[in-house]
Motif scaffolding. Structure first.
Motif, PDB file in Angstrom:
ATOM      1  N   ALA A 123       0.837  -1.211   0.000  1.00  0.00           N
ATOM      2  CA  ALA A 123       0.000   0.000   0.000  1.00  0.00           C
ATOM      3  C   ALA A 123       0.867   1.255   0.000  1.00  0.00           C
ATOM      4  N   LEU A 124       1.921   1.253   0.792  1.00  0.00           N
ATOM      5  CA  LEU A 124       2.824   2.406   0.824  1.00  0.00           C
ATOM      6  C   LEU A 124       3.548   2.585  -0.503  1.00  0.00           C
ATOM      7  N   ASP A 125       3.925   1.479  -1.136  1.00  0.00           N
ATOM      8  CA  ASP A 125       4.619   1.571  -2.421  1.00  0.00           C
ATOM      9  C   ASP A 125       3.693   2.100  -3.517  1.00  0.00           C
ATOM     10  N   ILE A 126       2.415   1.764  -3.454  1.00  0.00           N
ATOM     11  CA  ILE A 126       1.454   2.321  -4.414  1.00  0.00           C
ATOM     12  C   ILE A 126       1.340   3.835  -4.205  1.00  0.00           C
ATOM     13  N   ALA A 127       1.305   4.253  -2.938  1.00  0.00           N
ATOM     14  CA  ALA A 127       1.262   5.696  -2.649  1.00  0.00           C
ATOM     15  C   ALA A 127       2.537   6.383  -3.133  1.00  0.00           C
ATOM     16  N   LYS A 128       3.683   5.720  -2.950  1.00  0.00           N
ATOM     17  CA  LYS A 128       4.952   6.292  -3.426  1.00  0.00           C
ATOM     18  C   LYS A 128       4.967   6.378  -4.950  1.00  0.00           C
ATOM     19  N   ALA A 129       4.374   5.393  -5.617  1.00  0.00           N
ATOM     20  CA  ALA A 129       4.291   5.431  -7.083  1.00  0.00           C
ATOM     21  C   ALA A 129       3.455   6.633  -7.528  1.00  0.00           C
ATOM     22  N   ALA A 130       2.362   6.897  -6.823  1.00  0.00           N
ATOM     23  CA  ALA A 130       1.534   8.066  -7.149  1.00  0.00           C
ATOM     24  C   ALA A 130       2.325   9.357  -6.943  1.00  0.00           C
ATOM     25  N   LEU A 131       3.108   9.412  -5.894  1.00  0.00           N
ATOM     26  CA  LEU A 131       3.940  10.588  -5.632  1.00  0.00           C
ATOM     27  C   LEU A 131       5.000  10.769  -6.728  1.00  0.00           C
ATOM     28  N   THR A 132       5.555   9.668  -7.210  1.00  0.00           N
ATOM     29  CA  THR A 132       6.508   9.740  -8.319  1.00  0.00           C
ATOM     30  C   THR A 132       5.855  10.383  -9.539  1.00  0.00           C
ATOM     31  N   VAL A 133       4.619   9.992  -9.832  1.00  0.00           N
ATOM     32  CA  VAL A 133       3.900  10.563 -10.973  1.00  0.00           C
ATOM     33  C   VAL A 133       3.719  12.065 -10.779  1.00  0.00           C
ATOM     34  N   LEU A 134       3.299  12.458  -9.594  1.00  0.00           N
ATOM     35  CA  LEU A 134       3.044  13.874  -9.330  1.00  0.00           C
ATOM     36  C   LEU A 134       4.314  14.723  -9.421  1.00  0.00           C
ATOM     37  N   ILE A 135       5.446  14.121  -9.151  1.00  0.00           N
ATOM     38  CA  ILE A 135       6.723  14.834  -9.244  1.00  0.00           C
ATOM     39  C   ILE A 135       7.241  14.842 -10.679  1.00  0.00           C
ATOM     40  N   CYS A 136       7.209  13.692 -11.317  1.00  0.00           N
ATOM     41  CA  CYS A 136       7.858  13.546 -12.624  1.00  0.00           C
ATOM     42  C   CYS A 136       7.134  14.239 -13.771  1.00  0.00           C
ATOM     43  N   VAL A 137       5.828  14.160 -13.798  1.00  0.00           N
ATOM     44  CA  VAL A 137       5.097  14.708 -14.949  1.00  0.00           C
ATOM     45  C   VAL A 137       5.365  16.211 -15.121  1.00  0.00           C
ATOM     46  N   PRO A 138       5.282  17.029 -14.086  1.00  0.00           N
ATOM     47  CA  PRO A 138       5.576  18.449 -14.314  1.00  0.00           C
ATOM     48  C   PRO A 138       7.073  18.760 -14.454  1.00  0.00           C
ATOM     49  N   LEU A 139       7.931  17.950 -13.835  1.00  0.00           N
ATOM     50  CA  LEU A 139       9.361  18.272 -13.834  1.00  0.00           C
ATOM     51  C   LEU A 139      10.121  17.801 -15.067  1.00  0.00           C
ATOM     52  N   ARG A 140       9.709  16.719 -15.694  1.00  0.00           N
ATOM     53  CA  ARG A 140      10.473  16.204 -16.838  1.00  0.00           C
ATOM     54  C   ARG A 140      10.620  17.218 -17.977  1.00  0.00           C
ATOM     55  N   PRO A 141       9.556  17.896 -18.395  1.00  0.00           N
ATOM     56  CA  PRO A 141       9.753  18.890 -19.464  1.00  0.00           C
ATOM     57  C   PRO A 141      10.679  20.038 -19.046  1.00  0.00           C
ATOM     58  N   VAL A 142      10.614  20.436 -17.783  1.00  0.00           N
ATOM     59  CA  VAL A 142      11.493  21.494 -17.271  1.00  0.00           C
ATOM     60  C   VAL A 142      12.937  21.009 -17.272  1.00  0.00           C
ATOM     61  N   LEU A 143      13.143  19.776 -16.825  1.00  0.00           N
ATOM     62  CA  LEU A 143      14.501  19.214 -16.806  1.00  0.00           C
ATOM     63  C   LEU A 143      15.075  19.075 -18.208  1.00  0.00           C
ATOM     64  N   SER A 144      14.221  18.861 -19.200  1.00  0.00           N
ATOM     65  CA  SER A 144      14.737  18.745 -20.569  1.00  0.00           C
ATOM     66  C   SER A 144      15.433  20.037 -20.977  1.00  0.00           C
ATOM     67  N   ASP A 145      14.888  21.180 -20.566  1.00  0.00           N
ATOM     68  CA  ASP A 145      15.521  22.470 -20.872  1.00  0.00           C
ATOM     69  C   ASP A 145      16.828  22.658 -20.113  1.00  0.00           C
ATOM     70  N   ILE A 146      16.862  22.170 -18.895  1.00  0.00           N
ATOM     71  CA  ILE A 146      18.036  22.367 -18.040  1.00  0.00           C
ATOM     72  C   ILE A 146      19.167  21.404 -18.399  1.00  0.00           C
ATOM     73  N   LEU A 147      18.821  20.151 -18.687  1.00  0.00           N
ATOM     74  CA  LEU A 147      19.839  19.099 -18.851  1.00  0.00           C
ATOM     75  C   LEU A 147      20.294  18.877 -20.278  1.00  0.00           C
ATOM     76  N   TYR A 148      19.493  19.288 -21.259  1.00  0.00           N
ATOM     77  CA  TYR A 148      19.820  18.975 -22.655  1.00  0.00           C
ATOM     78  C   TYR A 148      19.734  20.218 -23.530  1.00  0.00           C
ATOM     79  N   ASP A 149      20.488  20.220 -24.609  1.00  0.00           N
ATOM     80  CA  ASP A 149      20.444  21.300 -25.579  1.00  0.00           C
ATOM     81  C   ASP A 149      19.083  21.294 -26.270  1.00  0.00           C
ATOM     82  N   PRO A 150      18.630  22.448 -26.753  1.00  0.00           N
ATOM     83  CA  PRO A 150      17.320  22.494 -27.439  1.00  0.00           C
ATOM     84  C   PRO A 150      17.279  21.542 -28.622  1.00  0.00           C
ATOM     85  N   GLU A 151      16.114  20.962 -28.839  1.00  0.00           N
ATOM     86  CA  GLU A 151      15.950  19.994 -29.923  1.00  0.00           C
ATOM     87  C   GLU A 151      15.893  20.677 -31.265  1.00  0.00           C
TER      88      GLU A 151
END
Length: 195
Positions: free
Chosen positions: A167-195
């Motif tokens: 049950a805790l791991d399912i909650a942690k998986a949900a938290l991963t989604v809430l963190i990753c979805v908004p941050l991944r596009p932002v990190l693409s700008d920070i970590l990689y050259d423009p496409e």
């Protein structure tokens, strides 16, 4: 600053967060293993950064622990830790850092426009990652117990080592989604050259 340097810094920050996750470890009732947020941090780091940087962060965490820095659950360390009942979790952490990162790939700016798919992909990757960690954890627990003269079946081992945390791991998986979805596009700008 060069993007490769920025990715290296991001990897070090992720490794530090996994190490600091030791402060979230505590006994979990009747289970012989401890509750920890370190699995969440390994999975989230790999989902955010991709396989190379995610595995790098997890590798740094493991290396520091093996060298004697108390970053493993319960403030443990040393190569002997992997020989105990928790060793399978460490093996699973490294496997999942590669697998989750490969499934998610490196962050790209285009993910801003496909958030629905990104939510599903991140959720499934995260849940699958916990299953990946469970397998070596159970098998390693069975091996260590067998060597000490106690034989547990796969089901008994699952009930002791993984079931209390589902049950805790399912909650942690949900938290991963809430963190990753908004941050991944932002990190693409920070970590990689423009496409």
């Amino acid at each position: 600053m060069k993007k490769v340097t920025v990715r290296s810094i991001a990897t070090l920050i992720a490794a530090a967060s996994i190490c600091l996750g030791v402060f979230t470890s505590f006994p979990a009732g009747t289970s012989p293993v401890m509750f920890s947020m370190q699995n969440f941090l390994v999975i989230t780091s790999s989902c955010l950064l991709g396989s190379i940087n995610g595995a790098g962060a997890t590798g740094i965490f493991l290396m520091l622990g093996f060298l004697g820095i108390p970053v493993f659950s319960g403030f443990s360390s040393g190569i002997q830790y992997i020989q105990g009942i928790n060793g399978g979790f460490l093996i699973g952490y490294f496997i999942v850092s590669i697998a989750a990162g490969l499934i998610m790939g490196s962050p790209v700016k285009a993910e801003r426009h496909v958030k629905g798919r990104l939510y599903i992909k991140t959720a499934l990757t995260s849940l699958f990652s916990y299953l990946i960690i469970y397998v070596p954890a159970i098998l390693w627990f069975m091996k260590v117990q067998r060597e000490s003269g106690t034989n547990y079946s796969f089901t008994e081992s699952f009930n002791l080592v993984c079931a209390p945390f589902i049950a805790l791991d399912i909650a942690k998986a949900a938290l991963t989604v809430l963190i990753c979805v908004p941050l991944r596009p932002v990190l693409s700008d920070i970590l990689y050259d423009p496409e």
